[in-house]
Design a protein around this motif. Structure first.
Motif, PDB file in Angstrom:
ATOM      1  N   VAL A   1       0.926  -0.727  -0.034  1.00  0.00           N
ATOM      2  CA  VAL A   1      -0.283   0.452  -0.263  1.00  0.00           C
ATOM      3  C   VAL A   1       0.971   1.204  -0.159  1.00  0.00           C
ATOM      4  N   ILE A   2       0.802   2.221  -0.875  1.00  0.00           N
ATOM      5  CA  ILE A   2       1.557   3.219  -1.272  1.00  0.00           C
ATOM      6  C   ILE A   2       1.217   4.328  -0.785  1.00  0.00           C
ATOM      7  N   GLN A   3       1.733   5.189   0.022  1.00  0.00           N
ATOM      8  CA  GLN A   3       1.282   6.413   0.350  1.00  0.00           C
ATOM      9  C   GLN A   3       1.932   7.622   0.214  1.00  0.00           C
ATOM     10  N   GLU A   4       1.165   8.953   0.068  1.00  0.00           N
ATOM     11  CA  GLU A   4       2.058   9.881  -0.678  1.00  0.00           C
ATOM     12  C   GLU A   4       3.624  10.436   0.338  1.00  0.00           C
ATOM     13  N   ASN A   5       3.016   9.924   1.854  1.00  0.00           N
ATOM     14  CA  ASN A   5       4.162  10.289   2.507  1.00  0.00           C
ATOM     15  C   ASN A   5       3.831   9.769   3.992  1.00  0.00           C
ATOM     16  N   TYR A   6       4.928   9.803   4.384  1.00  0.00           N
ATOM     17  CA  TYR A   6       4.806   8.624   6.066  1.00  0.00           C
ATOM     18  C   TYR A   6       4.083   9.054   6.910  1.00  0.00           C
ATOM     19  N   ASP A   7       3.333  10.566   6.836  1.00  0.00           N
ATOM     20  CA  ASP A   7       1.956  10.952   8.081  1.00  0.00           C
ATOM     21  C   ASP A   7       0.884   9.719   7.467  1.00  0.00           C
ATOM     22  N   LYS A   8       0.928  10.036   5.946  1.00  0.00           N
ATOM     23  CA  LYS A   8      -0.256   9.214   5.874  1.00  0.00           C
ATOM     24  C   LYS A   8       0.178   7.858   5.574  1.00  0.00           C
ATOM     25  N   MET A   9       1.291   7.327   5.859  1.00  0.00           N
ATOM     26  CA  MET A   9       1.782   6.286   5.686  1.00  0.00           C
ATOM     27  C   MET A   9       0.712   5.840   7.248  1.00  0.00           C
ATOM     28  N   SER A  10       1.584   6.687   7.807  1.00  0.00           N
ATOM     29  CA  SER A  10       1.126   6.629  10.113  1.00  0.00           C
ATOM     30  C   SER A  10      -0.395   6.209   9.844  1.00  0.00           C
ATOM     31  N   GLN A  11      -1.201   7.487   9.315  1.00  0.00           N
ATOM     32  CA  GLN A  11      -1.891   7.152   9.298  1.00  0.00           C
ATOM     33  C   GLN A  11      -3.242   5.588   8.572  1.00  0.00           C
ATOM     34  N   TRP A  12      -2.767   5.553   7.383  1.00  0.00           N
ATOM     35  CA  TRP A  12      -3.700   4.311   7.641  1.00  0.00           C
ATOM     36  C   TRP A  12      -3.103   3.320   7.934  1.00  0.00           C
ATOM     37  N   ALA A  13      -1.682   2.866   8.833  1.00  0.00           N
ATOM     38  CA  ALA A  13      -1.643   1.926   9.620  1.00  0.00           C
ATOM     39  C   ALA A  13      -1.848   1.696  10.410  1.00  0.00           C
ATOM     40  N   ALA A  14      -2.148   3.407  11.268  1.00  0.00           N
ATOM     41  CA  ALA A  14      -3.218   3.153  12.405  1.00  0.00           C
ATOM     42  C   ALA A  14      -4.484   2.708  12.600  1.00  0.00           C
ATOM     43  N   ASN A  15      -5.031   3.836  11.330  1.00  0.00           N
ATOM     44  CA  ASN A  15      -6.565   3.144  11.165  1.00  0.00           C
ATOM     45  C   ASN A  15      -6.146   1.604  11.031  1.00  0.00           C
ATOM     46  N   VAL A  16      -6.086   0.795  10.669  1.00  0.00           N
ATOM     47  CA  VAL A  16      -6.078  -1.307  10.321  1.00  0.00           C
ATOM     48  C   VAL A  16      -6.137  -1.353  11.603  1.00  0.00           C
ATOM     49  N   ILE A  17      -5.065  -0.340  12.415  1.00  0.00           N
ATOM     50  CA  ILE A  17      -4.783  -1.518  13.601  1.00  0.00           C
ATOM     51  C   ILE A  17      -5.978  -1.842  14.626  1.00  0.00           C
ATOM     52  N   ALA A  18      -6.055  -0.086  14.590  1.00  0.00           N
ATOM     53  CA  ALA A  18      -8.033   0.270  15.673  1.00  0.00           C
ATOM     54  C   ALA A  18      -8.949  -0.330  15.420  1.00  0.00           C
ATOM     55  N   ALA A  19      -8.953  -0.260  14.086  1.00  0.00           N
ATOM     56  CA  ALA A  19     -10.624  -1.603  13.623  1.00  0.00           C
ATOM     57  C   ALA A  19      -9.633  -2.625  14.015  1.00  0.00           C
ATOM     58  N   ARG A  20      -9.233  -3.563  13.373  1.00  0.00           N
ATOM     59  CA  ARG A  20      -8.417  -5.248  13.816  1.00  0.00           C
ATOM     60  C   ARG A  20      -9.093  -4.766  15.347  1.00  0.00           C
ATOM     61  N   ILE A  21      -8.497  -4.217  16.423  1.00  0.00           N
ATOM     62  CA  ILE A  21      -8.774  -3.775  17.633  1.00  0.00           C
ATOM     63  C   ILE A  21     -10.610  -4.177  17.712  1.00  0.00           C
ATOM     64  N   ASN A  22     -10.808  -2.789  17.359  1.00  0.00           N
ATOM     65  CA  ASN A  22     -11.848  -2.591  17.598  1.00  0.00           C
ATOM     66  C   ASN A  22     -13.126  -4.085  17.480  1.00  0.00           C
ATOM     67  N   GLY A  23     -12.908  -4.675  16.020  1.00  0.00           N
ATOM     68  CA  GLY A  23     -13.276  -5.770  15.617  1.00  0.00           C
ATOM     69  C   GLY A  23     -13.333  -6.703  16.542  1.00  0.00           C
ATOM     70  N   HIS A  24     -12.063  -7.028  17.455  1.00  0.00           N
ATOM     71  CA  HIS A  24     -11.897  -8.101  18.096  1.00  0.00           C
ATOM     72  C   HIS A  24     -12.650  -8.238  19.365  1.00  0.00           C
ATOM     73  N   ARG A  25     -12.842  -6.982  19.398  1.00  0.00           N
ATOM     74  CA  ARG A  25     -13.979  -6.989  20.989  1.00  0.00           C
ATOM     75  C   ARG A  25     -14.850  -8.070  21.240  1.00  0.00           C
ATOM     76  N   GLY A  26     -14.939  -8.297  22.617  1.00  0.00           N
ATOM     77  CA  GLY A  26     -15.630  -8.960  22.932  1.00  0.00           C
ATOM     78  C   GLY A  26     -15.190 -10.956  22.673  1.00  0.00           C
ATOM     79  N   LYS A  27     -13.827 -11.087  21.940  1.00  0.00           N
ATOM     80  CA  LYS A  27     -13.632 -12.541  21.553  1.00  0.00           C
ATOM     81  C   LYS A  27     -11.961 -12.819  22.053  1.00  0.00           C
ATOM     82  N   GLY A  28     -11.886 -11.881  23.527  1.00  0.00           N
ATOM     83  CA  GLY A  28     -10.720 -12.366  24.254  1.00  0.00           C
ATOM     84  C   GLY A  28     -10.183 -11.166  23.716  1.00  0.00           C
ATOM     85  N   PRO A  29      -8.763 -11.381  23.944  1.00  0.00           N
ATOM     86  CA  PRO A  29      -7.624 -10.679  23.795  1.00  0.00           C
ATOM     87  C   PRO A  29      -7.426 -10.966  23.043  1.00  0.00           C
TER      88      PRO A  29
END
Ligand code: GLP
Length: 263
Positions: free
Chosen positions: A4-32
């Motif tokens: 996944v190619i993003q324009e710059n470091y900040d956009k890359m970081s934002q994209w990755a943080a969104n993925v991680i937060a979505a995975r954590i939220n999607g896992h809620r109620g399913k244990g650690p």
């Protein structure tokens, strides 16, 4: 392997943080949710954005268990260059609900380092494995401290650092490579590729050669991160600067794929 190619470091970081937060939220109620984490400058933007989301109530770390990739052998936690300290100063200390008992970082002062590494693998296995491993890479393509020619099926263990890595990391040790510890404890390439999902951050011109080798070269011990070509759910998030050594065809191909993903 997705790139996944993003324009710059900040956009890359934002994209990755969104993925991680979505995975954590999607896992809620399913244990650690078991999250693997790196140190270095590459993940700092992701950590900043995850802290912001956590403070804004957009993601909770109450059910997140973390395992860090590596630690210098012989450095106590209190050392200003220990990865324990890096992680607390740049991430854990700023989260509102991270439980200290859920943080795992290899102990660089363990009396029996090999036993420490075996226990680390056992702790990961006891939790059912790592759900998402976030990583960065070195300029020589190393993943965690798995230097060139480390086995692609390696497990957590003691690693000897190459002269190149000690030179690169000497910027944190008064520019003296001799002051950089000669060894480290590190998860193995096999430990990372066992994760259900792997997300690698690659940014900047100095990583361009490594990105090209990892993506366009074959699977090779020389560029240990290339093992991810064999992973079914691995993503490299990179910025434009890191793409400098990709062929134009490769660059366009990955842009096409991501455009298709959004349709
Ligand atoms: C060290 C770490 C790696 C990290 C690499 C790159 O060698 N052991 O895990 O990926 O540095 O660091 P940076 O992101 O600062 O370029």
């Amino acid at each position: 392997m997705r790139v996944v190619i993003q324009e710059n470091y900040d956009k890359m970081s934002q994209w990755a943080a969104n993925v991680i937060a979505a995975r954590i939220n999607g896992h809620r109620g399913k244990g650690p949710f078991v999250l693997g984490l790196p140190t270095g400058s590459s993940p700092l933007g992701v950590y900043r954005e995850l802290i912001r989301k956590n403070k804004a109530g957009e993601v909770s770390f109450a059910d997140v268990v973390t395992f860090n990739m590596d630690e210098y052998l012989g450095l106590p936690r209190e050392h200003d260059q220990s990865y324990w300290r890096f992680m607390h100063e740049n991430f854990f200390d700023h989260l509102t609900d991270m439980r200290p008992e859920n943080v795992h970082i290899l102990n660089g002062m363990a009396p029996d380092p090999e036993a420490e590494c075996r226990q680390y693998e056992e702790q990961i296995a006891a939790l059912g494995g790592i759900d998402l491993f976030l990583g960065g890479i070195g300029v020589d393509g190393h993943l965690a401290f798995n230097e060139p020619y480390t086995s692609l099926t390696s497990r957590t263990g003691v690693r000897v650092l190459t002269t190149d890595t000690r030179i690169v990391n000497s910027r944190f040790f008064g520019n003296d490579p001799e002051k950089v510890p000669a060894k480290a404890l590190s998860v193995g390439i096999g430990t990372v590729t066992d994760a259900k999902e792997v997300l690698i951050l690659i940014s900047g011109h100095n990583k361009a050669r490594a990105l090209a080798a990892v993506v366009e070269g074959g699977v090779s011990q020389k560029w240990t991160c290339s093992a991810l070509q064999m992973h079914n759910n691995a993503v490299i998030a990179c910025d434009e600067d890191a793409c400098g050594e990709l062929t134009v065809d490769t660059y366009k191909y990955f842009l096409d794929i991501e455009r298709g993903e959004r349709l």
